[in-house]
Design a protein around this motif. Structure first.
Motif, PDB file in Angstrom:
ATOM      1  N   VAL A 100      -1.352  12.068   0.582  1.00 42.33           N
ATOM      2  CA  VAL A 100      -2.315  13.080   0.992  1.00 42.33           C
ATOM      3  C   VAL A 100      -2.048  14.342   0.185  1.00 42.33           C
ATOM      4  O   VAL A 100      -0.904  14.766   0.037  1.00 42.33           O
ATOM      5  CB  VAL A 100      -2.231  13.364   2.512  1.00 42.33           C
ATOM      6  N   ALA A 156      -0.449   9.121   5.976  1.00 42.46           N
ATOM      7  CA  ALA A 156       0.041   9.054   4.593  1.00 42.46           C
ATOM      8  C   ALA A 156       1.549   8.837   4.554  1.00 42.46           C
ATOM      9  O   ALA A 156       2.275   9.173   5.490  1.00 42.46           O
ATOM     10  CB  ALA A 156      -0.325  10.333   3.845  1.00 42.46           C
ATOM     11  N   ASP A 157       2.002   8.292   3.434  1.00 41.06           N
ATOM     12  CA  ASP A 157       3.431   8.096   3.207  1.00 41.06           C
ATOM     13  C   ASP A 157       4.055   9.313   2.525  1.00 41.06           C
ATOM     14  O   ASP A 157       5.239   9.613   2.724  1.00 41.06           O
ATOM     15  CB  ASP A 157       3.668   6.862   2.328  1.00 41.06           C
ATOM     16  N   ALA A 170      -2.108   4.895  -6.299  1.00 40.25           N
ATOM     17  CA  ALA A 170      -1.914   4.943  -4.847  1.00 40.25           C
ATOM     18  C   ALA A 170      -3.255   5.234  -4.185  1.00 40.25           C
ATOM     19  O   ALA A 170      -4.226   5.577  -4.860  1.00 40.25           O
ATOM     20  CB  ALA A 170      -0.908   6.027  -4.477  1.00 40.25           C
ATOM     21  N   GLN A 171      -3.292   5.073  -2.879  1.00 32.80           N
ATOM     22  CA  GLN A 171      -4.457   5.516  -2.123  1.00 32.80           C
ATOM     23  C   GLN A 171      -4.294   7.017  -1.891  1.00 32.80           C
ATOM     24  O   GLN A 171      -3.366   7.444  -1.207  1.00 32.80           O
ATOM     25  CB  GLN A 171      -4.551   4.775  -0.799  1.00 32.80           C
ATOM     26  N   VAL A 172      -5.188   7.785  -2.486  1.00 26.91           N
ATOM     27  CA  VAL A 172      -5.066   9.244  -2.460  1.00 26.91           C
ATOM     28  C   VAL A 172      -6.202   9.843  -1.651  1.00 26.91           C
ATOM     29  O   VAL A 172      -7.370   9.517  -1.860  1.00 26.91           O
ATOM     30  CB  VAL A 172      -5.070   9.828  -3.887  1.00 26.91           C
ATOM     31  N   SER A 173      -5.862  10.708  -0.709  1.00 23.37           N
ATOM     32  CA  SER A 173      -6.876  11.414   0.076  1.00 23.37           C
ATOM     33  C   SER A 173      -6.631  12.911  -0.034  1.00 23.37           C
ATOM     34  O   SER A 173      -5.495  13.351  -0.263  1.00 23.37           O
ATOM     35  CB  SER A 173      -6.844  10.979   1.539  1.00 23.37           C
ATOM     36  N   LYS A 195       0.144   5.548   0.385  1.00 26.79           N
ATOM     37  CA  LYS A 195      -0.859   6.577   0.604  1.00 26.79           C
ATOM     38  C   LYS A 195      -0.267   7.971   0.356  1.00 26.79           C
ATOM     39  O   LYS A 195       0.805   8.295   0.855  1.00 26.79           O
ATOM     40  CB  LYS A 195      -1.407   6.493   2.034  1.00 26.79           C
ATOM     41  N   LYS A 246       3.065  12.553   8.838  1.00 29.11           N
ATOM     42  CA  LYS A 246       2.767  11.153   8.549  1.00 29.11           C
ATOM     43  C   LYS A 246       1.889  10.572   9.650  1.00 29.11           C
ATOM     44  O   LYS A 246       0.905   9.863   9.385  1.00 29.11           O
ATOM     45  CB  LYS A 246       4.075  10.363   8.436  1.00 29.11           C
ATOM     46  N   ALA A 290      -8.372   5.618  -2.548  1.00 25.39           N
ATOM     47  CA  ALA A 290      -9.141   5.771  -1.307  1.00 25.39           C
ATOM     48  C   ALA A 290     -10.386   6.584  -1.573  1.00 25.39           C
ATOM     49  O   ALA A 290     -10.465   7.370  -2.508  1.00 25.39           O
ATOM     50  CB  ALA A 290      -8.292   6.440  -0.258  1.00 25.39           C
ATOM     51  N   ASP A 321       0.827  -1.204   0.000  1.00 27.43           N
ATOM     52  CA  ASP A 321       0.000   0.000   0.000  1.00 27.43           C
ATOM     53  C   ASP A 321       0.862   1.255   0.000  1.00 27.43           C
ATOM     54  O   ASP A 321       1.951   1.274   0.582  1.00 27.43           O
ATOM     55  CB  ASP A 321      -0.910   0.021   1.226  1.00 27.43           C
TER      56      ASP A 321
END
Length: 263
Positions: free
Chosen positions: A43, A167-168, A87-90, A41, A162, A262, A39
């Motif tokens: 942001v 998030a990474d 990626a998981q994007v927020s 992430k 983080k 995300a 995973d």
């Protein structure tokens, strides 16, 4: 902040300058690549957007309505393109409590560091400590060249973001647009007429600049940075914002893996 100071200088000189140099460029930190597995992430913080009118004397007058419309359009386009990031994007406008102060601090720090990148890379005022020598082949012979590197960091304290976001990586986005008003357009026309008789004063029509950067929140290192001093697309309009975001994201280091977005 250094970047805003440089922009302010450009605006104040724009009455007699031909234009702000249209430098642009995307850089990735040497040796950086996203992890191929697992995973990841990202942001994306609320874009820092300014839209205003550029007066005949170079004064930039903010327009709140234009700015808000542009911010909404840019954020919508960033969200529309999130799937391509693999990626998981927020998307986060603000944080709460002590974390709100933390975000404000690191937004300011990123802007300050971006000013250094702008000065020493975009404007060409290179630092010897930020260069590397590369070897390449030309005409069957080995040659060397010295190039700028993206060797800037926000420091290990960025790990607090983080922890606050989970998030990474964090993405920061900045755009600044100043559209010439009627008086400036008239001065521009007069200046062009003056060129015919040998008294040339070229008046810059407007200023359209932007940058986007990605920070590794574990190390604080800026791992990707893209800047353009002559951006296209009117962010007040949806299609213009689409073009603007496309330019801001040029050169983004894509990840070759399965897409996971995300909510």
């Amino acid at each position: 902040m250094r970047l805003r100071a440089a922009l302010g200088a450009a605006l104040s000189m724009s009455l007699v300058a031909t234009a702000v140099p249209a430098h642009a460029g995307s850089m990735t930190r040497e040796g950086f690549a996203f992890p191929a597995d697992g995973d990841m992430k990202i942001v994306v913080f609320r874009p820092d957007v300014h839209v205003g009118s550029l007066k005949v004397g170079g004064m930039d007058e903010p327009n709140a309505e234009w700015t808000e419309q542009a911010r909404v359009n840019i954020q919508n386009q960033l969200q529309a393109q999130a799937e391509a990031l693999n990626a998981q994007v927020s998307f986060i406008d603000e944080l709460e409590g002590e974390n709100a102060e933390l975000l404000t601090e690191y937004r300011g720090l990123f802007e300050a560091v971006s000013g250094s990148v702008f000065q020493h890379v975009t404007q060409g005022d290179s630092l010897d400590t930020k260069k590397v020598t590369q070897t390449y082949e030309s005409g069957g012979k080995p040659r060397t060249r010295t190039v700028n590197t993206l060797d800037w960091t926000l420091g290990p304290g960025a790990a607090q973001l983080k922890e606050a976001t989970g998030a990474d990586y964090a993405m920061f986005v900045f755009t600044h647009d100043s559209y010439g008003d009627a008086g400036r357009k008239a001065a521009q026309a007069v200046g062009m007429l003056g060129c015919i008789i040998g008294a040339c004063v070229v008046v810059q029509a407007g200023v359209h600049v932007g940058y986007a950067g990605l920070v590794n929140l574990e190390t604080g290192n800026i791992v990707w940075f893209n800047t353009d001093m002559s951006m296209g697309g009117d962010p007040r309009k949806e299609d213009g914002a689409q073009k603007r975001v496309g330019q801001l994201m040029e050169g983004f280091p894509m990840r070759n893996t399965t897409v996971a977005i995300a909510d």
